[in-house]
Design an enzyme around this catalytic site. Structure first.
Site, short mmCIF file in Angstrom:
data_model
loop_
_atom_site.label_atom_id
_atom_site.label_comp_id
_atom_site.label_asym_id
_atom_site.label_seq_id
_atom_site.Cartn_x
_atom_site.Cartn_y
_atom_site.Cartn_z
N ASP A 15 0.82 -1.22 0.00
CA ASP A 15 0.00 0.00 0.00
C ASP A 15 0.85 1.26 0.00
OD1 ASP A 15 -2.44 -1.30 -0.09
OD2 ASP A 15 -2.67 -1.37 2.09
N ARG A 95 0.89 4.94 16.62
CA ARG A 95 0.46 5.81 15.52
C ARG A 95 0.75 7.29 15.76
NH1 ARG A 95 1.29 2.03 12.18
NH2 ARG A 95 -0.48 0.77 11.55
N ASP A 124 -6.59 3.12 12.00
CA ASP A 124 -5.34 3.84 11.78
C ASP A 124 -5.53 5.13 11.00
OD1 ASP A 124 -3.78 2.11 13.26
OD2 ASP A 124 -3.46 0.76 11.57
N SER A 173 -2.12 -9.04 7.05
CA SER A 173 -1.69 -7.67 7.29
C SER A 173 -1.15 -7.61 8.71
CB SER A 173 -2.89 -6.72 7.13
OG SER A 173 -2.58 -5.47 7.71
N1 ARG Z 1 -7.07 -3.48 15.50
C1 ARG Z 1 -5.86 -2.92 16.00
C2 ARG Z 1 -6.01 -1.46 16.20
O1 ARG Z 1 -6.85 -0.86 15.64
C3 ARG Z 1 -4.68 -3.27 15.12
C4 ARG Z 1 -4.67 -2.69 13.75
C5 ARG Z 1 -3.42 -3.13 13.09
N2 ARG Z 1 -3.24 -2.62 11.77
C6 ARG Z 1 -2.80 -3.37 10.77
N3 ARG Z 1 -2.62 -2.77 9.64
N4 ARG Z 1 -2.54 -4.65 10.88
O2 ARG Z 1 -5.28 -0.92 16.98
#
Ligand code: ARG
Length: 392
Positions: A15, A95, A124, A173
């Site tokens: 991505d 993040r 995210d 992912s």
């Molecule tokens: N569900 C978790 C969160 O929102 C993890 C997200 C992880 N992202 C990924 N691209 N694998 O914090």
């Protein structure tokens, strides 16, 4: 005349890689600066992102943010027992650090916008957008805005000479920092699918873990872990060492259905060995040193803190106010907790603190220093109103 420079939060995955040509071809930027932020993901991931960024972007920067990540965000999460729907959140904590570094570099580079590769379905995007907008910069999110499919992305990457990891090797992912590793997507999107052993990289299957348990002792100073088995250890190193030890004993695996901010339910698998041990130890130590009132009130504060941290709202004034409350309580949270790690479980063996609100002399059945007769008067008033109501 194009739109000048844009900074792109860069992991080196498919991505974010195709965002480099997309930002030029579809958005009209002249120069793309990729930024990879090291928050303790695997060294090979950081190396791959650096090499790829250097190859495909106009300029690439890799920032080592491991210590600020641990000391500002992970330590805060430990002090607030940070967990979301029962697991120690990790992605959410990193993040703001990643977005913050991109904003800093955007300012240095004179860029008016920061791009990220998040989709329009997860959390995210919200965490990145919030940090970028709060800094007065513009957000560009090509993956979310262009509605691309993975097939199209792979072809587009091929056309632009961007190497794509073989699909078979990366059907998931994955997001990683030193506090946690999350695995989602692919066949895991079916919540009834049993995760294959190959998704787990940090933890041994509990049933394969050693038959001999490991014991570890963790010392805290004001709610922050400072020593392992009595040896002073810097935050990042302590977490890495505990990830190894607890992971080898199968501690810190999690497979769950989670509620994302948008309301979507998602199936997520997590590994967080050090986080599991440190949070268990910290919670236990708090029980020894905080008053009953503090503990009861702090549980609500921890819950609210976790909700804001999960959303990435680190500039929310309430988040700052809750941190101030947590900081005040943590002045007492100094001491040592001994734990046993065995086949996926962590158990507290003992705890001690100079600030313990515990007196064996007072509580012991064998001591007479507290006159038990004093309880008789207390008991006469105890439950008074309820007893009166029952009598009417
Ligand atoms: N569900 C978790 C969160 O929102 C993890 C997200 C992880 N992202 C990924 N691209 N694998 O914090």
């Amino acid at each position: 005349m194009g739109k000048g420079t844009i900074v792109l939060a860069f992991s080196g995955g498919l991505d974010t890689s195709i965002c480099v040509p997309l930002l030029k071809e579809r958005y009209g930027y002249d120069r793309v600066v990729t930024v990879a932020v090291d928050v303790g993901q695997s060294e090979s991931d950081i190396r791959m992102a650096t090499e790829k960024g250097e190859r495909i972007a106009d300029c690439h920067v890799t920032v080592d943010a491991r210590d600020p990540f641990v000391e500002e965000h992970v330590f805060r999460a430990i002090r607030a027992n940070g967990s979301y729907e029962g697991y120690p959140m990790g992605t959410a904590l990193a993040r703001p650090v990643i977005a913050g570094e991109c904003v800093r570099i955007a300012r240095e580079e004179g860029a008016a916008a920061v791009a990220h590769g998040c989709t329009g379905k997860g959390n995210d995007q919200l965490r990145f957008d919030f940090m970028i907008r709060a800094s007065g910069l513009e957000v560009v999110a090509p993956i979310r805005e262009q509605n691309l499919t993975r097939e199209w992305e792979i072809d587009y990457a091929d056309e632009h000479g961007i190497p794509v990891p073989v699909r078979k090797e990366t059907p998931w992912s994955v997001d990683e920092n030193c506090w946690s590793r999350s695995i989602e997507g692919g066949r895991l999107e079916d919540p009834s699918y049993h995760p294959p052993e190959e998704i787990w990289h940090w933890t041994t299957a509990p049933e394969q873990a050693p038959d001999i348990p490991a014991e570890v002792s963790i010392s805290f100073e004001e709610g922050v872990p400072v020593a392992l088995d009595g040896r002073l250890t810097k935050g990042f190193d302590l977490i890495i060492a505990l990830n190894r030890l607890a992971g080898a004993h199968g501690v810190g695996r999690n497979d769950m259905v989670e509620d994302r901010v948008l309301g979507l339910k998602a199936r997520e698998c997590y590994e967080h060995p050090a986080a599991t041990v440190l949070l268990a130890a910290h919670r236990d130590l708090e029980r020894l040193v905080l008053t009953r009132s503090e503990l009861a009130f702090k549980a609500g504060v921890d819950e609210k803190w976790s909700e804001l941290a999960y959303m990435g709202l680190v500039y929310e004034p309430l988040y700052c106010a809750l941190n101030a409350f947590v900081d005040e309580t943590q002045t007492a949270v100094t001491g040592t907790v001994d734990l046993r790690l065995y086949k996926g479980c962590v158990r507290v063996l003992g705890r001690s603190s100079p600030n313990a609100l515990y007196s064996d002399d007072l509580v012991s059945f064998d001591s007479t220093s507290l006159d038990q007769c004093s309880a008789i008067g207390f008991s006469e008033f105890f439950g008074l109103q309820a007893r009166m109501r029952r009598r009417t």
